[in-house]
Design an enzyme around this catalytic site. Structure first.
Site, PDB file in Angstrom:
ATOM      1  CD1 TRP A 182     137.245  69.955  67.892  1.00 36.97           C
ATOM      2  CD2 TRP A 182     138.837  68.385  68.057  1.00 36.97           C
ATOM      3  NE1 TRP A 182     137.126  69.382  69.136  1.00 36.97           N
ATOM      4  CE2 TRP A 182     138.100  68.406  69.264  1.00 36.97           C
ATOM      5  CE3 TRP A 182     139.891  67.468  67.933  1.00 36.97           C
ATOM      6  CZ2 TRP A 182     138.386  67.545  70.335  1.00 36.97           C
ATOM      7  CZ3 TRP A 182     140.168  66.628  68.991  1.00 36.97           C
ATOM      8  CH2 TRP A 182     139.427  66.672  70.168  1.00 36.97           C
ATOM      9  NE  ARG A 183     136.052  73.560  71.341  1.00 39.14           N
ATOM     10  CZ  ARG A 183     135.961  73.366  72.645  1.00 39.14           C
ATOM     11  NH1 ARG A 183     136.894  73.859  73.442  1.00 39.14           N
ATOM     12  NH2 ARG A 183     134.956  72.689  73.147  1.00 39.14           N
ATOM     13  CD  GLU A 191     132.089  67.305  65.686  1.00 37.83           C
ATOM     14  OE1 GLU A 191     131.500  66.526  66.449  1.00 37.83           O
ATOM     15  OE2 GLU A 191     132.534  68.410  66.055  1.00 37.83           O
ATOM     16  CD  GLN A 227     127.293  57.556  72.489  1.00 36.25           C
ATOM     17  OE1 GLN A 227     127.099  56.723  73.368  1.00 36.25           O
ATOM     18  NE2 GLN A 227     126.837  58.801  72.594  1.00 36.25           N
ATOM     19  CB  THR A 228     134.710  58.840  71.605  1.00 28.53           C
ATOM     20  OG1 THR A 228     134.243  57.671  70.927  1.00 28.53           O
ATOM     21  CG2 THR A 228     136.152  58.654  72.030  1.00 28.53           C
ATOM     22  CE1 TYR A 245     129.386  51.093  70.267  1.00 22.57           C
ATOM     23  CE2 TYR A 245     129.376  53.462  70.569  1.00 22.57           C
ATOM     24  CZ  TYR A 245     128.928  52.205  70.920  1.00 22.57           C
ATOM     25  OH  TYR A 245     128.015  52.084  71.927  1.00 22.57           O
ATOM     26  CE1 TYR A 270     127.226  67.363  68.154  1.00 20.06           C
ATOM     27  CE2 TYR A 270     128.460  65.613  67.049  1.00 20.06           C
ATOM     28  CZ  TYR A 270     128.433  66.790  67.783  1.00 20.06           C
ATOM     29  OH  TYR A 270     129.595  67.404  68.121  1.00 20.06           O
ATOM     30  CG  ASP A 305     126.619  66.838  72.528  1.00 19.75           C
ATOM     31  OD1 ASP A 305     125.865  67.699  73.061  1.00 19.75           O
ATOM     32  OD2 ASP A 305     127.814  66.729  72.830  1.00 19.75           O
TER      33      ASP A 305
END
Length: 348
Positions: free
Chosen positions: A20-21, A33, A38-39, A78, A116, A134
């Site tokens: 993703w960069r 994202e 939380q992962t 989640y 965030y 974050d």
DNA sequence: AAGTCGGGGCA
DNA sequence: TGCCCAGACTT
């Protein structure tokens, strides 16, 4: 050299090669994202690769149904993230003609996107100067500046955001945001950070005052609730079983499971035979229960310990609305159920 | 402001 | 075991 320059220089030398960069596609960045909330990167990476492959565009995701999205999300936890992801994909595809909102102000309005994530997308995809905060950023800033304001207090949330906003490199906001998070993840780790080789060591308040292990400060700890689950695994003459959808609000909403009877404590087979008669599911009928696991399987969530028994019920006749093993595999299920299904021998 | 929502990694 | 992870949403 100031804080931001040091962080960015460190990043240039140490950054990981993450997919993703390499893109500025806001849809792909948004996917990454949401998955990474939380992962840990290691856990989220295979899911990101799956989602980009199965849903290359926001229209592909919008055209899917929620059950397929949840199935692909299975095991990541989640699950509201997956439900909101699908909801927002439909919104962007149908209401915005597939055009991703391109400012923090508009991005933060999307369901499942908070401060965030909005800052991350706005800076990475659109080079907007908006600072991400974050867990990594909280840790780096609280240590470097020696700030003991609890990071999850109202004052802390506001203060660290303001501080990050002061520090962000306005000419390269995306790189700064990536850099401070990567620095927190790899160098300024929660445990055993590499202070000895840290380029910020000289001016790091926590290091100079020996408070690295005391920062950041976080309020309260989650208290764990114990619950006792009795799953009914029916097997009829055709080797089919029953499943139900969890439609209520709590854990695992919209995922599937075997018919469940919850009890106040762990029950022996005698106790369960008596107790289960009063359950609506069994409707007063009695069955021959065969306990799959002698000891309770304790499935641990962040705030609940699920003490679980799987009761096998072999039937002579055919069940209505029963599903075969091959059908069962298509349902999104909690990890606890998925684990059982993979170990239990369904005869097909 | 506090509670809820998963599952895995690590010391 | 307890804490943390590229947090957000509900009560």
């Amino acid at each position: 050299m100031n804080f931001s320059k040091i962080i960015i220089n460190w990043y240039s030398a140490h950054k990981r090669d993450l997919p993703w960069r390499k893109t500025q596609n806001p849809y792909h960045i948004w996917l990454s994202e949401i998955i990474l909330q939380q992962t840990q990167v290691k856990q989220g990476l295979p899911y990101y690769l799956k989602f980009v492959e199965v849903f290359p565009t926001v229209f592909d995701l919008a055209d899917s149904d929620e059950q397929k999205v949840l199935k692909l999300w299975q095991g990541l936890g989640y699950y509201s993230r997956a439900r909101n992801l699908h909801f927002t994909a439909k919104y962007i595809a149908e209401e915005l003609n597939g055009n991703f909102p391109n400012t923090y102000k508009d991005i933060v309005k999307l369901k499942g996107v908070g401060d965030y994530t909005a800052s991350a997308i706005a800076s990475f995809a659109f080079s907007e100067v908006t600072a991400v905060v974050d867990g990594n950023v909280y840790r780096v800033l609280s240590r470097y500046f020696g700030i003991d304001t609890p990071i999850n207090s109202t004052q802390g949330i506001k203060g660290f955001k303001a501080l990050a906003t002061e520090l962000i490199d306005k000419k390269q906001p995306a790189k700064f945001n990536q850099a401070i998070m990567e620095f927190g993840a790899q160098q300024c780790k929660p445990k055993n950070p590499y202070c000895i080789i840290c380029p910020l060591q000289e001016k790091c308040v926590a290091f100079q005052t020996n408070k690295i292990e005391n920062l950041p400060v976080k309020l309260k700890k989650t208290k764990v609730r114990n619950r006792f689950f009795n799953y009914l695994v029916f097997l009829d003459a055709n080797h089919k079983t029953l499943v139900e959808k969890r439609t209520k609000k709590g854990i695992w909403q919209n995922l599937y499971q075997f018919p469940l009877i919850e009890s106040e404590k762990s029950l022996s087979i005698d106790e369960f035979e008596t107790f289960s008669k009063s359950s609506e599911i069994l409707n007063g009928k009695t069955f021959d229960f065969n306990l799959y696991n002698e000891a309770d399987i304790i499935h641990k969530l962040s705030h609940q310990h699920l003490h679980t028994k799987f009761w096998i019920i072999q039937l002579e006749g055919e069940l209505e609305n029963a599903v075969s093993y091959s059908e069962l595999k298509e349902f999104p299920v909690p990890a606890l159920i998925g684990e059982f299904i993979s170990k239990f021998k369904f005869k097909n």
